[in-house]
Write a protein that holds these residues in place. Sequence first.
Motif, PDB file in Angstrom:
ATOM      1  N   GLU A 167     -11.711  -0.782   7.503  1.00 55.69           N
ATOM      2  CA  GLU A 167     -11.514  -0.264   6.015  1.00 55.69           C
ATOM      3  C   GLU A 167     -10.432  -0.821   5.257  1.00 55.69           C
ATOM      4  OE1 GLU A 167     -12.291   4.044   3.885  1.00 55.69           O
ATOM      5  OE2 GLU A 167     -12.300   3.684   6.157  1.00 55.69           O
ATOM      6  N   VAL A 168      -9.169  -0.643   5.897  1.00 53.00           N
ATOM      7  CA  VAL A 168      -8.184  -1.022   5.325  1.00 53.00           C
ATOM      8  C   VAL A 168      -8.061  -2.477   5.032  1.00 53.00           C
ATOM      9  CG1 VAL A 168      -6.511  -1.121   7.344  1.00 53.00           C
ATOM     10  CG2 VAL A 168      -5.536  -0.891   4.865  1.00 53.00           C
ATOM     11  N   ASP A 182      -3.023   4.585  -2.278  1.00 52.53           N
ATOM     12  CA  ASP A 182      -4.069   3.571  -1.710  1.00 52.53           C
ATOM     13  C   ASP A 182      -4.601   4.207  -0.216  1.00 52.53           C
ATOM     14  OD1 ASP A 182      -3.736   1.109  -3.159  1.00 52.53           O
ATOM     15  OD2 ASP A 182      -1.786   1.461  -2.517  1.00 52.53           O
ATOM     16  N   PHE A 183      -3.810   5.183   0.328  1.00 52.70           N
ATOM     17  CA  PHE A 183      -4.434   5.656   1.407  1.00 52.70           C
ATOM     18  C   PHE A 183      -5.568   6.732   1.214  1.00 52.70           C
ATOM     19  CE2 PHE A 183      -1.557   3.235   4.080  1.00 52.70           C
ATOM     20  CZ  PHE A 183      -1.639   3.577   5.319  1.00 52.70           C
ATOM     21  N   THR A 207      -5.116  -7.862   7.539  1.00 54.06           N
ATOM     22  CA  THR A 207      -4.085  -6.836   6.693  1.00 54.06           C
ATOM     23  C   THR A 207      -2.691  -7.756   6.395  1.00 54.06           C
ATOM     24  OG1 THR A 207      -3.309  -6.091   8.825  1.00 54.06           O
ATOM     25  CG2 THR A 207      -5.047  -4.903   7.933  1.00 54.06           C
ATOM     26  N   TYR A 247      -9.171   0.521  10.577  1.00 56.19           N
ATOM     27  CA  TYR A 247      -8.716  -0.904  10.702  1.00 56.19           C
ATOM     28  C   TYR A 247      -9.482  -1.741   9.691  1.00 56.19           C
ATOM     29  CZ  TYR A 247      -4.750  -3.247  13.024  1.00 56.19           C
ATOM     30  OH  TYR A 247      -3.570  -3.650  13.349  1.00 56.19           O
ATOM     31  N   PHE A 261      -9.015   5.857   1.851  1.00 58.45           N
ATOM     32  CA  PHE A 261      -9.434   5.745   3.218  1.00 58.45           C
ATOM     33  C   PHE A 261     -10.046   6.574   3.826  1.00 58.45           C
ATOM     34  CE2 PHE A 261      -5.744   2.488   3.095  1.00 58.45           C
ATOM     35  CZ  PHE A 261      -6.517   1.496   2.356  1.00 58.45           C
ATOM     36  N   LEU A 309       0.945  -1.128  -0.024  1.00 62.50           N
ATOM     37  CA  LEU A 309       0.117   0.080   0.148  1.00 62.50           C
ATOM     38  C   LEU A 309       0.979   1.239  -0.036  1.00 62.50           C
ATOM     39  CD1 LEU A 309      -2.490  -0.870   2.852  1.00 62.50           C
ATOM     40  CD2 LEU A 309      -2.715  -1.244   0.441  1.00 62.50           C
ATOM     41  N   TYR A 353     -10.154  -3.653   2.072  1.00 61.17           N
ATOM     42  CA  TYR A 353      -9.565  -3.223   1.109  1.00 61.17           C
ATOM     43  C   TYR A 353      -8.562  -3.835   0.447  1.00 61.17           C
ATOM     44  CZ  TYR A 353      -6.990   0.182  -2.041  1.00 61.17           C
ATOM     45  OH  TYR A 353      -6.331   0.830  -3.166  1.00 61.17           O
TER      46      TYR A 353
END
Length: 500
Positions: A109-110, A7-8, A167, A107, A11, A3, A113
């Motif tokens: 959300e990622v 990518d961030f 993750t 947390y 979010f 990431l 993803y």
Amino acid sequence: MRLDKYDFKQFTGKFYQPDNQDWSIDYLGHKPRMHFSKNLQLHNCAFVDLSVQRRHQMNANQMSATFDLAQWLPQHPEVKVLVTETPIPSLATTVAQFIVPNSWQFYREVASYIRQRYQKPVIAVTGSVGKTTTRLMIAQLIRATHRSVVTNYGNDNVRIVLPQLATSLLRIPDALVAELSIGALKVASFAWGPDRPVSELYRANTAIITQIGGAHARSVKGKDPIMMTAETKAHIFAKMPADGQVILNYDMVPKAFKYLQHVAYQHVDHVYTFSRNDQHADAYVIAREEARDYTAFKIQVLDETYDFRLTMAGDGPIMDLLAACLAIKLQGWQLPDLTTAFTNFKPLQRELAFHQMNTSHGKATLVEDTYNSTKYSVENALSVFKARGHFYHGLKILVIETGDDITNQQAEKLNLSYRKDILASNIDVVLGYRDPTIKPLIDSLAPDVSMAKYFPEMDPLADYLRQAPADSLILIKGQHFKYGSDLRLLTPKLLAPATN
């Protein structure tokens, strides 16, 4: 898979200040020691700061009062990004800071993803008993087929730790095997609103329910505790693909099995089953032969038969292994030699762990099983006496303390329900410990066994066991320490060298 700052941008949150550095991460964590200090292979990471407020709202353990994030981060150059609700101005030039309104929701959300981009098998496991052993057996089998696997740290299976496991898919293992507790599968209510079951993050390709009942069968007025548990456990099917597979214990309470089967078919096209000996199941035991130090099995898994030896004792491990074998076969993988794969396998530190101890009369075999005391766990412990007790020439001694997360009245009733199995297990001596809800069981057994006695304190109990005859079989069955038990301390006390 990595990431980066682009990518961030997908979010909810924003960077504390413009970031002109090129960085990418392949690891996220929120536990300074377990996720970072104990892992020396890290290079490009993000630290997720679950704030004091967020941890308190989720009834999670707080960070140590001596932990200072501003001091800790500069000592960990592998951390390239700090995810936090409150920026740290003094670290503005040290680490990129991504400011979020809710670090827990970030947390989730990622994790979601990352899961969307992972194309290999995700296997999720839950159940009232057996879920940890089943999960560890699946991981063991995957490694034995020379594939990589990511699974839970130790027994971290609760809501607040499971997004971190998801993750870990950034490392692109050949499979992820996730164990989910009942708490992680509930729809939870927090100060900021409802939180969906964590299973929705995983969208498992294969989901396993090992058993229903036992640990979570707390009575609620007007509701069936078995079905309440089944309804919550069924959340493990959330967002599974239609071509996924569900694996169910065919031997569980019929009403729970039929309910779970019905719900599973609303999510997937294929439901598979395992059973101790019912040949209607997709995996079952054809034959077994007991020896003092192992059990020889012949099992059927889908269309193939396997012969092997398992040193683990009791009925529980073979059920867990049947589920694990099904999970491996359903990925299209061949099973390795099962005897070799499990020669040195140890599921949990205090689950049917065999030791040799000295008594005043010689050597005795001490078996510690103090990880939990669910109904099925107790029954599994008693099955050790049935299967292997006749190989021992001394006394067969059961030390028991149960109760779990239920009321005293429920505990007394549950404990008394073990009377028939205890008497059928050829146990010579039954010793109750500490918990007064075990005393009615001890009193009821007194007329029918060589000795039944209640010990409110540990030292007299230990003194009694040190007098056991040579070649005795002593099994310590206790509840988890989180329910106030200290029975896990008895084994090291008995194994300690004698002092004059």
